[in-house]
Design a protein around this motif. Structure first.
Motif, PDB file in Angstrom:
ATOM      1  N   PRO A 100      -8.930  -0.613   4.986  1.00 37.86           N
ATOM      2  CA  PRO A 100      -8.168   0.054   6.052  1.00 37.86           C
ATOM      3  C   PRO A 100      -6.677  -0.306   6.029  1.00 37.86           C
ATOM      4  N   GLN A 101      -5.843   0.722   6.064  1.00 36.78           N
ATOM      5  CA  GLN A 101      -4.390   0.562   6.097  1.00 36.78           C
ATOM      6  C   GLN A 101      -3.848   1.410   7.246  1.00 36.78           C
ATOM      7  N   HIS A 102      -2.554   1.253   7.547  1.00 38.86           N
ATOM      8  CA  HIS A 102      -1.890   2.089   8.564  1.00 38.86           C
ATOM      9  C   HIS A 102      -1.150   3.199   7.833  1.00 38.86           C
ATOM     10  N   TYR A 103      -1.588   4.441   8.059  1.00 39.44           N
ATOM     11  CA  TYR A 103      -1.040   5.580   7.320  1.00 39.44           C
ATOM     12  C   TYR A 103      -0.101   6.411   8.190  1.00 39.44           C
ATOM     13  N   ILE A 104       1.077   6.691   7.644  1.00 38.91           N
ATOM     14  CA  ILE A 104       2.015   7.638   8.236  1.00 38.91           C
ATOM     15  C   ILE A 104       2.154   8.774   7.232  1.00 38.91           C
ATOM     16  N   HIS A 159       4.762   0.514   1.895  1.00 47.48           N
ATOM     17  CA  HIS A 159       4.803   1.228   0.620  1.00 47.48           C
ATOM     18  C   HIS A 159       5.059   2.714   0.863  1.00 47.48           C
ATOM     19  N   ILE A 160       5.822   3.333  -0.024  1.00 50.05           N
ATOM     20  CA  ILE A 160       6.092   4.769   0.047  1.00 50.05           C
ATOM     21  C   ILE A 160       5.497   5.431  -1.186  1.00 50.05           C
ATOM     22  N   CYS A 161       4.859   6.593  -1.006  1.00 45.67           N
ATOM     23  CA  CYS A 161       4.178   7.207  -2.142  1.00 45.67           C
ATOM     24  C   CYS A 161       3.835   8.659  -1.839  1.00 45.67           C
ATOM     25  N   CYS A 221      -2.624   6.017  -5.988  1.00 44.92           N
ATOM     26  CA  CYS A 221      -3.518   5.212  -6.841  1.00 44.92           C
ATOM     27  C   CYS A 221      -2.771   4.026  -7.454  1.00 44.92           C
ATOM     28  N   ASP A 222      -1.517   4.245  -7.862  1.00 47.37           N
ATOM     29  CA  ASP A 222      -0.734   3.142  -8.436  1.00 47.37           C
ATOM     30  C   ASP A 222      -0.432   2.084  -7.383  1.00 47.37           C
ATOM     31  N   VAL A 223      -0.137   2.509  -6.150  1.00 43.30           N
ATOM     32  CA  VAL A 223       0.119   1.557  -5.069  1.00 43.30           C
ATOM     33  C   VAL A 223      -1.133   0.722  -4.801  1.00 43.30           C
ATOM     34  N   VAL A 224      -2.278   1.381  -4.758  1.00 39.87           N
ATOM     35  CA  VAL A 224      -3.546   0.667  -4.537  1.00 39.87           C
ATOM     36  C   VAL A 224      -3.776  -0.380  -5.625  1.00 39.87           C
ATOM     37  N   MET A 225      -3.494  -0.007  -6.857  1.00 40.15           N
ATOM     38  CA  MET A 225      -3.707  -0.939  -7.970  1.00 40.15           C
ATOM     39  C   MET A 225      -2.666  -2.046  -7.987  1.00 40.15           C
ATOM     40  N   ASP A 226      -1.396  -1.702  -7.775  1.00 37.30           N
ATOM     41  CA  ASP A 226      -0.312  -2.687  -7.859  1.00 37.30           C
ATOM     42  C   ASP A 226      -0.417  -3.752  -6.773  1.00 37.30           C
ATOM     43  N   HIS A 227      -0.972  -3.374  -5.614  1.00 40.50           N
ATOM     44  CA  HIS A 227      -1.022  -4.300  -4.473  1.00 40.50           C
ATOM     45  C   HIS A 227      -2.450  -4.658  -4.066  1.00 40.50           C
ATOM     46  N   ALA A 228      -3.398  -4.352  -4.957  1.00 36.13           N
ATOM     47  CA  ALA A 228      -4.815  -4.685  -4.727  1.00 36.13           C
ATOM     48  C   ALA A 228      -5.272  -4.269  -3.328  1.00 36.13           C
ATOM     49  N   LEU A 229      -4.965  -3.025  -2.952  1.00 37.91           N
ATOM     50  CA  LEU A 229      -5.342  -2.561  -1.624  1.00 37.91           C
ATOM     51  C   LEU A 229      -6.841  -2.309  -1.509  1.00 37.91           C
ATOM     52  N   TYR A 230      -7.550  -2.423  -2.615  1.00 36.32           N
ATOM     53  CA  TYR A 230      -9.011  -2.385  -2.566  1.00 36.32           C
ATOM     54  C   TYR A 230      -9.567  -3.722  -2.061  1.00 36.32           C
ATOM     55  N   GLU A 231      -8.691  -4.735  -1.961  1.00 31.91           N
ATOM     56  CA  GLU A 231      -9.083  -6.037  -1.399  1.00 31.91           C
ATOM     57  C   GLU A 231      -8.274  -6.371  -0.145  1.00 31.91           C
ATOM     58  N   GLY A 273      -4.317  -3.675   6.060  1.00 29.31           N
ATOM     59  CA  GLY A 273      -3.258  -3.829   7.044  1.00 29.31           C
ATOM     60  C   GLY A 273      -1.867  -3.513   6.539  1.00 29.31           C
ATOM     61  N   HIS A 274      -1.740  -2.949   5.345  1.00 32.05           N
ATOM     62  CA  HIS A 274      -0.428  -2.529   4.854  1.00 32.05           C
ATOM     63  C   HIS A 274      -0.057  -1.191   5.505  1.00 32.05           C
ATOM     64  N   THR A 275       1.243  -0.873   5.507  1.00 34.89           N
ATOM     65  CA  THR A 275       1.706   0.417   6.029  1.00 34.89           C
ATOM     66  C   THR A 275       2.012   1.330   4.848  1.00 34.89           C
ATOM     67  N   ILE A 276       1.389   2.496   4.843  1.00 35.28           N
ATOM     68  CA  ILE A 276       1.528   3.459   3.746  1.00 35.28           C
ATOM     69  C   ILE A 276       2.263   4.688   4.279  1.00 35.28           C
ATOM     70  N   VAL A 277       3.472   4.929   3.773  1.00 33.03           N
ATOM     71  CA  VAL A 277       4.265   6.100   4.167  1.00 33.03           C
ATOM     72  C   VAL A 277       4.072   7.156   3.083  1.00 33.03           C
ATOM     73  N   LEU A 278       3.409   8.256   3.457  1.00 27.76           N
ATOM     74  CA  LEU A 278       3.004   9.263   2.481  1.00 27.76           C
ATOM     75  C   LEU A 278       3.724  10.585   2.712  1.00 27.76           C
ATOM     76  N   GLU A 279       4.434  11.050   1.703  1.00 30.18           N
ATOM     77  CA  GLU A 279       4.901  12.438   1.687  1.00 30.18           C
ATOM     78  C   GLU A 279       3.802  13.268   1.053  1.00 30.18           C
ATOM     79  N   MET A 280       3.360  14.334   1.738  1.00 35.44           N
ATOM     80  CA  MET A 280       2.232  15.115   1.239  1.00 35.44           C
ATOM     81  C   MET A 280       2.594  16.594   1.139  1.00 35.44           C
ATOM     82  N   SER A 281       2.432  17.147  -0.048  1.00 35.65           N
ATOM     83  CA  SER A 281       2.600  18.584  -0.236  1.00 35.65           C
ATOM     84  C   SER A 281       1.310  19.286   0.168  1.00 35.65           C
ATOM     85  N   ASN A 282       1.395  20.598   0.358  1.00 32.19           N
ATOM     86  CA  ASN A 282       0.154  21.307   0.690  1.00 32.19           C
ATOM     87  C   ASN A 282      -0.836  21.250  -0.464  1.00 32.19           C
TER      88      ASN A 282
END
Length: 447
Positions: free
Chosen positions: A107-111, A138-140, A148-158, A161-170
């Motif tokens: 679980p992370q905090h998603y914007i 993290h921004i992605c 996926c790279d953010v998850v791997m680089d920061h071991a977010l599978y373990e 509580g990180h904050t993930i700022v996501l720009e999302m296209s349709n």
């Protein structure tokens, strides 16, 4: 998690490669399909050595009759493509790399930010504010960094509580399944991507998916100034709590007497904001609301906004010297972009315009001659731009450097010098970034 699962990765690019990296880590059996030939793919030998099943050079219909546990599709492949529809007909889930990463992450905090315009500026500002006060931000996403790279680089599978700022296209929203943002927004809706979507209605409706998994504990940031968005929110009502913003109406975050307020409390005066234009006031309001609901104090939000110079090469504030402000809009490689840039300022600008000759019609820019104090043209297109603009105060110089020096020479206290070239950079530079960096280097050496 994916050990023994047979997964088709459809398309490479940044997001496809990031998905492969994550799937490999979790022991999936990976099949890769891409339209490029093997010799065009730098990672081909590495992928073969790792034992991936590589099917390059196009889409073989037989591949889409094989069995897969699921498919990860890159956004650039049309979701209406027959081979994609065939997978779905056969009951094979098709997801994006953001959905894949979300399913793996703790679980992370998603914007999450979507919309037609302003996404990159908005997520960049949110990220800048949060980085000033929080760890593990993290921004992605469509910003250019796969989740996926953010998850791997920061071991977010373990780690959680990180904050993930996501720009999302349709494109990235079309194939989400479980993705759930605590804070989400659709900045605005205007026509786009009709080469990809079946209809404008389908395009607008796809944006509404950003909050489809949200609930009453989450927040949706609503733009009160966009009538099209209002109609789609009625069709697809969010379950999340609504926080509103407007540049012209009463709202939770609003503009009054050139000051931005949040629920009656002053956040920042427009004179203390470096990015220009009313469209950026709206982007700032989204950032304020997103950060408030991420636990940031208004004083820290104001500090972050005042320090923010904008996205590089996009109406980017460079510096103020002797009362003259310099802005780099090297991304303005067409006339529409130049008009937006010129209109962003409340007084006429010293405009630097020119570059590679693409034979663009500049009549739409010339309509805003009253917004231009002095026109300085340069490069291959410089002489023609000067002729076709019909501006009464025009200089024409051979290269951009001379144009910048001329602007510095004539600028007076209170002036704005704007590089918004209206065309590409290939007469003098490799790309628009090199051109923008040269502009900034020259300006930053002025004394």
């Amino acid at each position: 998690m994916f050990e023994g699962k047979r997964v088709l990765v459809l398309g490479l690019g940044k997001s496809g490669k990031a998905a492969i990296r994550l799937l490999d880590h979790f022991g999936a059996s990976i099949v890769i399909n891409d339209g490029h030939q093997a010799e065009e793919i730098p990672e081909y030998e590495e992928y073969v050595k790792k034992g991936y099943d590589c099917r390059f050079g196009g889409q073989d219909p037989a591949l889409f009759e094989e069995d897969f546990d699921f498919c990860v599709k890159v956004p650039g492949i049309n979701y209406h493509a027959p081979f994609v529809l065939r997978l779905k007909e056969r009951g094979i889930p098709v997801i994006t790399e953001i959905e894949l990463a979300y399913q793996v992450a703790k679980p992370q905090h998603y914007i999450a930010v979507t919309g037609t315009n302003g996404k990159t500026t908005t997520v960049s500002l949110i990220y800048a504010i949060l980085k000033g006060v929080k760890e593990h931000v993290h921004i992605c996403g469509n910003y250019g960094i796969p989740y996926c790279d953010v998850v791997m680089d920061h071991a977010l599978y373990e780690n959680e509580g990180h904050t993930i700022v996501l720009e999302m296209s349709n494109f990235q929203l079309l194939d989400i399944k479980d993705f759930h943002a605590q804070v989400s927004t659709v900045t605005n809706l205007t026509p786009d991507h009709l080469d990809y979507m079946d209809s404008l209605d389908e395009y607008y409706a796809s944006k509404m998916r950003i909050y489809e998994n949200s609930d009453e504990h989450d927040v949706f940031i609503r733009n009160l100034d966009d009538d099209t968005l209002t109609s789609y929110l009625k069709r697809f009502p969010p379950k999340a709590k609504i926080e509103t913003f407007s540049v012209s109406k009463e709202a939770d975050c609003m503009l009054k007497d050139q000051t931005i307020y949040y629920k009656g409390e002053k956040v920042i005066d427009r004179k203390d904001i470096k990015i220009v234009g009313m469209h950026n006031v709206a982007n700032i309001m989204v950032a304020i609301l997103a950060c408030v609901h991420s636990g940031v104090a208004l004083s820290d939000i104001a500090k972050g906004i005042s320090a923010f110079k904008g996205v590089e090469h996009r109406l980017e504030f460079v510096r103020e010297l002797h009362g003259v402000k310099y802005y780099n809009d090297s991304k303005g490689t067409n006339t529409d972009a130049a008009v937006i840039a010129i209109k962003a300022f409340e007084k006429p600008v010293i405009l630097l315009m020119g570059g590679h000759e693409k034979n663009l019609d500049v009549s739409d820019v010339a309509k805003y001659n009253d917004h231009i104090k002095t026109l300085i043209t340069f490069g291959e297109a410089g002489a023609r731009f000067a002729r076709d603009m019909h501006h009464p105060h025009t200089y024409t110089l051979p290269h951009m450097k001379e144009a910048v020096l001329k602007a510095h020479e004539i600028a007076k206290d209170g002036d704005v010098v704007l590089l918004s070239p209206s065309t590409s950079s290939f007469d003098e530079f490799h790309n628009m970034a090199e051109r923008g960096n040269m502009f900034k280097e020259i300006v930053n050496h002025f004394e």
